[in-house]
Design an enzyme around this catalytic site. Sequence first.
Site, PDB file in Angstrom:
ATOM      1  N   ASP A  13       0.804  -1.221   0.000  1.00 33.97           N
ATOM      2  CA  ASP A  13       0.000   0.000   0.000  1.00 33.97           C
ATOM      3  C   ASP A  13       0.840   1.276   0.000  1.00 33.97           C
ATOM      4  OD1 ASP A  13      -2.209  -1.680   0.091  1.00 33.97           O
ATOM      5  OD2 ASP A  13      -2.231  -1.679   2.284  1.00 33.97           O
ATOM      6  N   LYS A  16       1.818   2.078  -5.087  1.00 33.83           N
ATOM      7  CA  LYS A  16       2.364   1.498  -6.322  1.00 33.83           C
ATOM      8  C   LYS A  16       1.448   1.766  -7.510  1.00 33.83           C
ATOM      9  CE  LYS A  16       2.394  -2.538  -4.291  1.00 33.83           C
ATOM     10  NZ  LYS A  16       2.049  -2.129  -2.922  1.00 33.83           N
ATOM     11  N   GLY A  40      -4.543  -4.400  -3.838  1.00 27.84           N
ATOM     12  CA  GLY A  40      -5.518  -3.352  -4.151  1.00 27.84           C
ATOM     13  C   GLY A  40      -4.725  -2.130  -4.553  1.00 27.84           C
ATOM     14  N   HIS A  41      -4.671  -1.855  -5.861  1.00 25.97           N
ATOM     15  CA  HIS A  41      -3.866  -0.749  -6.359  1.00 25.97           C
ATOM     16  C   HIS A  41      -4.790   0.368  -6.833  1.00 25.97           C
ATOM     17  CE1 HIS A  41      -0.280  -3.670  -7.221  1.00 25.97           C
ATOM     18  NE2 HIS A  41      -0.630  -3.627  -5.958  1.00 25.97           N
ATOM     19  N   GLN A 223       1.986  -6.077  -3.175  1.00 27.90           N
ATOM     20  CA  GLN A 223       2.470  -6.221  -1.791  1.00 27.90           C
ATOM     21  C   GLN A 223       3.775  -5.430  -1.592  1.00 27.90           C
ATOM     22  OE1 GLN A 223       1.371  -9.580  -3.343  1.00 27.90           O
ATOM     23  NE2 GLN A 223      -0.536  -8.617  -2.785  1.00 27.90           N
TER      24      GLN A 223
END
Length: 426
Positions: A13, A16, A40-41, A223
């Site tokens: 988080d 990225k 979750g990007h 990650q």
Amino acid sequence: MPNTILVGSQWGDEGKGKIIDVLTSQADVIVRFQGGSNAGHTVIAEGKKYVLHLIPSGILHPGKLCVIGNGVVMDPLDLLKEIDMLREQGIDLEGRIFISDRTHMVMQWHRALDSADEARRSDAKKIGTTGRGIGPAYGAKMGRTGFRVGDMLSPGFLDNVRSDTEDANKILVSMGAPELDVEEMVATYKSASDLLNKYITDSVSFINNADRDGKSILLEGAQGTMLDIDFGTYPFVTSSNPTAGGACTGSGLSPRKIDRVVGVIKCYTTRVGAGPFPTELFDEMGEQLRAVGGEFGATTGRPRRCGWFDAVVGRYSAMVNGVDFWAMTKLDVLDGMETVKICTAYERDDGKIYDVFPADLSVLSRCKPVYEEMSGWMSKTSDITRYEDLPLKARAYVERLVELIGGQLGILSVGPARETTLRLGL
Ligand code: GDP
Ligand code: IMO
Ligand code: MG
């Protein structure tokens, strides 16, 4: 743009998604190389917010080609939802998504096993996974019992789904979890394979041919370094290699074809899920970081644990990944802080100093962060467009972070949108 690996440098988080989106304007092919829909990007493009879990964050730039690499574990049902979401938002996906025939699949029983495994662990041993089936899917891959995307094309696929669901049901029952409906699974995977068929590609040739033809490849990590199965805070990690080495094994692009590594790093630290976090704040300062930084999981909505910047983690990440450039994010979140702290080392209860991250979590539990304090800048940075125009105290903070972790600053991000990005040689 030279071929670039982008990795998370902390516990995920770091921002990225935003940085990939920014760098995509100079790339041709964007490849996700590990992880699954645990990621979750977030990308904010033209005022709209998108959260991507499996499809590379370059997808919002028209014409760019996006590959789900062999190192990913892909849940076909999550992928179909994501494709629908992007279509509903008017994104043209035609001919732009490629899924490696070697990518392993997260099957529904992997998700069920992930949740059942978490449920039966004692509180001290819970990992706080995202429940997306990541551990069991990589377990099946390494145990050589997994399903690969290319298997969907073989005539025996649905028979294998049937028998593997039956096998998984025996394990689920032994764990006290409900069984899956076997015929429903067969029907689900029949329809998923019909819909996904057209995206299946020999990605290894595709990526290497693109490189041979002079295209620029951007390898997107999910990650972060401290969640790496080898280098992270094991066992409180994910089940893949989010570090730079994972980009080569997860894509089939040789290390000799990589030109540079970008490490994304937040100006403070967050972690979601269980496990050690030396600079975690339990006071109102932590609350402030969470509230101002909007630190709630993009995948699970869980509140993220927040703390000061940890230069031990940064240095370790620089070493493991060979970071050439940092993309430093979320400086603006610290705008209202009178003072800011930086952890420069850890001190064990017997006085021993650690400036490299220890492997042994029992050592870590005896360590306290050694802090240095700097004065905050107490002014808004998110509308600044040139690095030179930042308040001097903000620059001093950023420059101290880079001094402590080594390498070079390539991007400084001062807000979630594309426009709030200061480019410094990247
Ligand atoms: P990722 O998993 O590394 O892609 O990061 P996430 O998307 O899970 O979390 C990063 C969050 O911070 C998202 O909500 C982004 O929109 C937001 N973000 C990224 N860069 C910045 C920044 O420089 N400032 C602020 N305030 N938010 C940012
Ligand atoms: P992005 O790509 C933050 C964490 C989980 C849990 C541990 C193992 O958005 O940075 P898993 O479901 O992978 O078996 O969970 O890893 N985790 C993440 N934390 N960002 C992520 O992805 C994460 N993906 C997994 O919270 O602690
Ligand atoms: Mg995220």
